[in-house]
Enzyme design. Structure first.
Site, mmCIF file in Angstrom:
data_model
loop_
_atom_site.group_PDB
_atom_site.id
_atom_site.type_symbol
_atom_site.label_atom_id
_atom_site.label_comp_id
_atom_site.label_asym_id
_atom_site.label_seq_id
_atom_site.Cartn_x
_atom_site.Cartn_y
_atom_site.Cartn_z
ATOM 1 C CG HIS A 122 -4.502 -2.826 8.502
ATOM 2 N ND1 HIS A 122 -5.232 -2.178 7.518
ATOM 3 C CD2 HIS A 122 -3.610 -3.595 7.851
ATOM 4 C CE1 HIS A 122 -4.792 -2.560 6.330
ATOM 5 N NE2 HIS A 122 -3.814 -3.428 6.499
ATOM 6 N NE ARG A 147 -1.892 -0.327 6.920
ATOM 7 C CZ ARG A 147 -2.750 0.014 5.952
ATOM 8 N NH1 ARG A 147 -2.506 -0.337 4.696
ATOM 9 N NH2 ARG A 147 -3.848 0.678 6.223
ATOM 10 C CE1 TYR A 159 -5.763 2.726 2.389
ATOM 11 C CE2 TYR A 159 -3.641 3.117 3.442
ATOM 12 C CZ TYR A 159 -4.600 2.251 2.956
ATOM 13 O OH TYR A 159 -4.392 0.904 3.068
ATOM 14 C CG ASP A 210 -0.213 1.350 2.176
ATOM 15 O OD1 ASP A 210 0.384 1.923 1.240
ATOM 16 O OD2 ASP A 210 -1.168 0.566 2.000
ATOM 17 C CG HIS A 212 -2.979 3.898 -0.222
ATOM 18 N ND1 HIS A 212 -4.064 4.350 -0.923
ATOM 19 C CD2 HIS A 212 -3.218 2.585 0.012
ATOM 20 C CE1 HIS A 212 -4.928 3.357 -1.103
ATOM 21 N NE2 HIS A 212 -4.441 2.276 -0.554
ATOM 22 C CD GLU A 236 1.337 -1.469 1.422
ATOM 23 O OE1 GLU A 236 1.490 -1.852 2.606
ATOM 24 O OE2 GLU A 236 0.269 -1.578 0.810
ATOM 25 C CD GLU A 262 -2.365 -2.002 -1.903
ATOM 26 O OE1 GLU A 262 -1.827 -2.409 -0.871
ATOM 27 O OE2 GLU A 262 -3.258 -1.141 -1.910
ATOM 28 N NE ARG A 283 1.359 -4.206 -0.145
ATOM 29 C CZ ARG A 283 0.575 -4.868 0.711
ATOM 30 N NH1 ARG A 283 1.058 -5.813 1.460
ATOM 31 N NH2 ARG A 283 -0.714 -4.561 0.806
ATOM 32 C CD GLU A 339 -2.728 -5.433 3.870
ATOM 33 O OE1 GLU A 339 -2.651 -5.716 2.662
ATOM 34 O OE2 GLU A 339 -3.059 -4.298 4.280
ATOM 35 C CD1 TRP A 402 -8.012 7.896 -0.559
ATOM 36 C CD2 TRP A 402 -7.989 5.828 -1.430
ATOM 37 N NE1 TRP A 402 -8.447 7.034 0.396
ATOM 38 C CE2 TRP A 402 -8.445 5.761 -0.096
ATOM 39 C CE3 TRP A 402 -7.893 4.652 -2.177
ATOM 40 C CZ2 TRP A 402 -8.797 4.567 0.517
ATOM 41 C CZ3 TRP A 402 -8.246 3.456 -1.581
ATOM 42 C CH2 TRP A 402 -8.709 3.423 -0.237
#
Ligand code: EZ4
Ligand code: CO
Length: 402
Positions: A122, A147, A159, A210, A212, A236, A262, A283, A339, A402
């Site tokens: 990350h 990422r 985020y 991401d 999100h 993502e 995820e 994921r 990840e 979020w």
């Protein structure tokens, strides 16, 4: 080989974790990660109050049968709480089997399909320049895939972005923090970030992002198109996936690869996405999608449809889940990427582990079972404290993803 004890350990070494520890009559123990970020105690209760009494006396070697016993036997099947609980039991049973036979779990899963598990780091920053620096720092640490998440002009909190160089950790004590959202501002800034990243860091680095769950399908299609020149490894969770068919629209418009899942609990959350080849990476994780047994079924379905794995590995999945993910990732044929967000030093101390990182790859190690343990005395020094993930509102106050 009967199970004689099922214990749930709840601790907070920098963040909260729930761990299931199963012990057999031979004194062998196995671990499973039962952490469901922000709703931890629901899974702890599900395990302690409803599952532990069913496990004591069962044969620890009957992994497949135990999975179905808990899944079908509940009648109220599926859902994140129940599937996380079943996943923890399943993971602990694989750990026990490996220890009993004296082999690492990946050998039980068909042996290694590769030398190591490629992981992505990350990186984040308040603005584009800071984020480029953060990605370059991850490359300097050996990562071949990173990422990138950047602050959005005009939005105080976003985020994936921490303040003041701190590691990003979204769960907070007290009431959920509230952040502000604007898809317009976000869509304007993300392509500029990746344009600069590609220009400064070259063509070889795998770049990921991401979204999100925060865009609509047509917005996600626009973002995917705008990112095409910068060749992302993936985009993502562009939109929430409750409506799997929603991804058809994104797919019609862009060649940017898509990764989703995820928050999936089971194969039924992604069967359309996989069968229609609407995504490139799935994921779902060992912790939240029913353990190693069920995640393998998802991966095998995905293999038929040219979809690869890209398991969730945020800080709220404990080192027990990371170890399981590495055994899974080393063995499964259609592995894509894993990840790795990392854990606090306190967490690393509570969960001693055999897995290692070197030159962009992780390896689960050769210890029998999963190769991860829990130091219960160290865990007891870090009590659980209730914490929530943030909620997000649009500029006009409307509650948003979020
Ligand atoms: O927000 O795990 O890709 N990683 C992520 C994570 C999730 C957290 C939620 O608990 O999206 O950072
Ligand atoms: Co994500």
């Amino acid at each position: 080989m009967k199970i004689v004890d099922a214990k749930v350990i709840v601790c907070g070494p920098g963040r909260n974790f729930v761990t299931l520890k199963l012990t057999t009559e031979d004194g062998v123990h196995g671990l499973g990660d039962a952490t469901l970020n922000g709703r931890e105690l629901a899974v702890a209760s599900y395990l302690t109050d409803h599952v532990a009494p069913l496990l004591v006396g069962r044969d620890a070697r009957r992994i497949e049968d135990t999975w179905h016993y808990l899944y079908k036997g509940a009648y109220w099947r599926g859902g994140p709480v129940g599937m996380t609980a079943i996943g923890a039991v399943d993971t602990a049973l694989w750990d026990i089997l490996g220890k009993t036979l004296g082999v690492p779990v990946y050998q039980l899963l068909g042996g290694r399909s590769r030398d190591g598990v490629t992981v992505y780091a990350h990186a984040h920053g308040a603005d584009i320049d800071e984020t480029v620096e953060s990605v370059a720092a991850a490359v300097a640490r050996g990562y071949k895939a990173v990422r990138a998440q950047s602050g959005v002009p005009g939005l105080p909190d976003t985020y994936g972005v921490a303040h003041g160089g701190a590691a990003y950790e979204p769960a907070k004590r007290g009431k959920p923090p509230e952040t502000v959202w604007s898809s317009e501002r976000y869509l304007e800034s993300v392509p500029r970030l990746f344009e600069k990243l590609r220009r400064e860091l070259g063509p070889d680095l795998h770049l990921l992002h991401d979204v999100h769950h925060r865009l609509t399908p047509i917005e996600a299609a626009r973002l995917g198109k705008a990112l095409e020149p910068h060749h992302l490894f993936w985009m993502e969770d562009p939109v929430p996936a409750e409506l799997q068919e929603g991804y058809r629209l994104i797919r019609q418009h862009t060649t940017t690869p898509v990764a989703v899942g995820e928050i999936f609990s089971s194969i039924h959350d992604c069967d359309v996405l996989i069968r229609e080849q609407l995504i490139d990476y799935v994921r779902a994780s060992v912790a939240h999608a029913g353990g190693i047994t069920h995640l393998r079924k998802i991966a095998h379905l995905a293999e038929l449809h040219h979809v690869r794995t890209g398991c969730h590995g945020a800080s709220d999945l404990s080192p027990v889940c990371m170890a399981a993910a590495l055994h899974f990732g080393l063995s499964v044929h259609n592995f894509g990427i894993q990840e790795r967000m990392g854990h606090t030093p306190e967490t690393e101390h509570v969960f001693p582990h055999a897995y290692t990182f070197s030159d962009g790859l992780m390896h689960p190690g050769e210890a029998p079972g999963l190769g991860v343990d829990i130091d219960e005395a160290a865990a007891a020094k870090h009590p659980y404290e209730r914490a929530y993930l943030p909620v997000n509102r649009k500029l006009d106050g409307t509650l948003h993803d979020w």
